[in-house]
Design a protein around this motif. Structure first.
Motif, PDB file in Angstrom:
ATOM      1  N   UNK A 120      -1.447  -3.563  49.851  1.00 55.90           N
ATOM      2  CA  UNK A 120      -0.002  -3.420  50.015  1.00 55.90           C
ATOM      3  C   UNK A 120       0.565  -2.903  48.697  1.00 55.90           C
ATOM      4  N   UNK A 121       1.085  -1.692  48.712  1.00 54.71           N
ATOM      5  CA  UNK A 121       1.641  -1.118  47.490  1.00 54.71           C
ATOM      6  C   UNK A 121       3.008  -1.743  47.235  1.00 54.71           C
ATOM      7  N   UNK A 122       3.115  -2.469  46.130  1.00 52.96           N
ATOM      8  CA  UNK A 122       4.389  -3.059  45.743  1.00 52.96           C
ATOM      9  C   UNK A 122       4.851  -2.449  44.442  1.00 52.96           C
ATOM     10  N   UNK A 123       6.148  -2.200  44.318  1.00 54.94           N
ATOM     11  CA  UNK A 123       6.612  -1.598  43.079  1.00 54.94           C
ATOM     12  C   UNK A 123       8.114  -1.621  42.936  1.00 54.94           C
ATOM     13  N   UNK A 124       8.552  -1.317  41.716  1.00 54.21           N
ATOM     14  CA  UNK A 124       9.983  -1.200  41.441  1.00 54.21           C
ATOM     15  C   UNK A 124      10.213  -0.058  40.457  1.00 54.21           C
ATOM     16  N   UNK A 125      11.467   0.398  40.417  1.00 53.50           N
ATOM     17  CA  UNK A 125      11.858   1.522  39.557  1.00 53.50           C
ATOM     18  C   UNK A 125      12.772   0.990  38.472  1.00 53.50           C
ATOM     19  N   UNK A 126      12.354   1.119  37.217  1.00 53.06           N
ATOM     20  CA  UNK A 126      13.154   0.637  36.096  1.00 53.06           C
ATOM     21  C   UNK A 126      14.353   1.552  35.869  1.00 53.06           C
ATOM     22  N   UNK A 127      15.297   1.091  35.045  1.00 54.53           N
ATOM     23  CA  UNK A 127      16.518   1.861  34.803  1.00 54.53           C
ATOM     24  C   UNK A 127      16.246   3.166  34.051  1.00 54.53           C
ATOM     25  N   UNK A 128      15.076   3.298  33.434  1.00 51.97           N
ATOM     26  CA  UNK A 128      14.701   4.560  32.781  1.00 51.97           C
ATOM     27  C   UNK A 128      13.901   5.459  33.721  1.00 51.97           C
ATOM     28  N   UNK A 129      13.868   5.069  35.021  1.00 48.62           N
ATOM     29  CA  UNK A 129      13.201   5.798  36.097  1.00 48.62           C
ATOM     30  C   UNK A 129      11.680   5.703  36.072  1.00 48.62           C
ATOM     31  N   UNK A 130      11.132   4.851  35.228  1.00 47.65           N
ATOM     32  CA  UNK A 130       9.698   4.618  35.253  1.00 47.65           C
ATOM     33  C   UNK A 130       9.362   3.718  36.428  1.00 47.65           C
ATOM     34  N   UNK A 131       8.290   4.085  37.148  1.00 43.85           N
ATOM     35  CA  UNK A 131       7.874   3.328  38.319  1.00 43.85           C
ATOM     36  C   UNK A 131       6.716   2.393  37.949  1.00 43.85           C
ATOM     37  N   UNK A 132       6.848   1.119  38.353  1.00 40.68           N
ATOM     38  CA  UNK A 132       5.794   0.138  38.160  1.00 40.68           C
ATOM     39  C   UNK A 132       5.298  -0.259  39.551  1.00 40.68           C
ATOM     40  N   UNK A 133       4.076   0.121  39.893  1.00 40.19           N
ATOM     41  CA  UNK A 133       3.560  -0.170  41.218  1.00 40.19           C
ATOM     42  C   UNK A 133       2.071  -0.489  41.149  1.00 40.19           C
ATOM     43  N   UNK A 134       1.615  -1.248  42.151  1.00 38.91           N
ATOM     44  CA  UNK A 134       0.216  -1.663  42.166  1.00 38.91           C
ATOM     45  C   UNK A 134      -0.157  -2.143  43.558  1.00 38.91           C
ATOM     46  N   UNK A 148      17.060  -3.992  40.316  1.00 35.34           N
ATOM     47  CA  UNK A 148      16.256  -2.770  40.313  1.00 35.34           C
ATOM     48  C   UNK A 148      15.766  -2.448  41.726  1.00 35.34           C
ATOM     49  N   UNK A 149      15.712  -1.149  42.031  1.00 38.39           N
ATOM     50  CA  UNK A 149      15.197  -0.716  43.324  1.00 38.39           C
ATOM     51  C   UNK A 149      13.710  -1.062  43.427  1.00 38.39           C
ATOM     52  N   UNK A 150      13.302  -1.565  44.618  1.00 35.55           N
ATOM     53  CA  UNK A 150      11.897  -1.900  44.812  1.00 35.55           C
ATOM     54  C   UNK A 150      11.500  -1.660  46.265  1.00 35.55           C
ATOM     55  N   UNK A 151      10.195  -1.751  46.545  1.00 32.11           N
ATOM     56  CA  UNK A 151       9.664  -1.350  47.850  1.00 32.11           C
ATOM     57  C   UNK A 151       8.269  -1.931  48.048  1.00 32.11           C
ATOM     58  N   UNK A 152       7.815  -1.905  49.315  1.00 31.87           N
ATOM     59  CA  UNK A 152       6.443  -2.259  49.657  1.00 31.87           C
ATOM     60  C   UNK A 152       5.975  -1.324  50.761  1.00 31.87           C
ATOM     61  N   UNK A 153       4.695  -0.939  50.709  1.00 34.76           N
ATOM     62  CA  UNK A 153       4.097  -0.082  51.724  1.00 34.76           C
ATOM     63  C   UNK A 153       2.771  -0.707  52.137  1.00 34.76           C
ATOM     64  N   UNK A 154       2.611  -0.976  53.416  1.00 37.42           N
ATOM     65  CA  UNK A 154       1.369  -1.580  53.899  1.00 37.42           C
ATOM     66  C   UNK A 154       0.362  -0.483  54.219  1.00 37.42           C
ATOM     67  N   UNK A 155      -0.542  -0.255  53.274  1.00 39.09           N
ATOM     68  CA  UNK A 155      -1.604   0.736  53.475  1.00 39.09           C
ATOM     69  C   UNK A 155      -2.906   0.080  53.932  1.00 39.09           C
TER      70      UNK A 155
END
Length: 212
Positions: A120-134, A148-155
């Motif tokens: 499951x790809x989980x991540x968020x976008x920091x205020x400097x637009x850097x994406x942290x996902x894993x 902060x904007x965040x999301x999950x994708x079930x792969x």
């Protein structure tokens, strides 16, 4: 000489601090008017243990939508014992190939744990637009900083269950897609501010129920 204004502010802060600690809890009274600070307190004589127990998170959410995702909340509006305590929980069910769309909680930090599923790809976008996902698997935990904007994708190959806790009993949510396309903001304004094609914007407005 100490300013009278300073003395007033100091005494006000002390009185507020005292007011917050003179009782153990403030169970929400849904029948009383709701103020800016939240729900009014239920008469302690009418409080029962059921006000502090919520059973809804054991039931899978409805995932019959375009995102193949559903959410079940245990917030102050349906869990009265949470009122005033600054915590809440939720359950997200995500089908194979489904997503928790990009969104934010302006007033709460979120801490999630993967209850079921893998990749499951989980991540968020920091205020400097850097994406942290894993990629996350069952038992993994991830913190999503407030606002902060965040999301999950079930792969993965099986449905996912994600449990979330929040640093607010009534966390607000702002979904990026609906913020842009489920409103009456003029298409030409959206096109100018996002650089999206007008035809695509109209298509998305139709999909999400927006106008103009």
């Amino acid at each position: 000489m100490i300013s009278p204004i300073f003395l007033f502010v100091f005494s006000f802060i002390l009185s507020c601090s005292y007011a917050l600690h003179v009782q153990d809890f403030c169970v929400a009274d849904y029948a009383a008017p709701q103020g800016p600070a939240g729900y009014s307190c239920k008469d302690p004589a009418k409080v029962t243990v059921d006000d502090f127990v919520h059973s809804g998170l054991g039931v899978p959410a409805n995932t019959s939508n375009m995102y193949k995702f559903g959410f079940t909340a245990a917030f102050a509006f349906n869990f009265p014992g949470l009122n005033g305590l600054g915590v809440s929980m939720g359950r997200a069910d995500v089908e194979v190939g489904g997503v928790v769309p990009i969104h934010s909680h302006p007033g709460a930090t979120e801490l999630v744990v993967i209850g079921e599923g893998s990749s499951i790809i989980g991540g968020f976008i920091a205020s400097n637009n850097k994406v942290y996902q894993k990629p996350l698997n069952k038992g993994d935990t991830m913190v999503l900083p407030q606002g902060l904007y965040h999301f999950f994708v079930n792969q993965g190959k099986t449905p996912a269950v994600i449990y979330a806790s929040f640093s607010s009993e009534s966390p607000t949510v702002q979904l990026l897609d609906t913020s842009l396309f489920q409103n009456d903001l003029a298409t030409d304004i959206i096109a100018k501010t996002t650089l999206l094609d007008a035809a695509q914007i109209q298509k998305l407005k139709e999909l999400f129920g927006g106008t103009n």
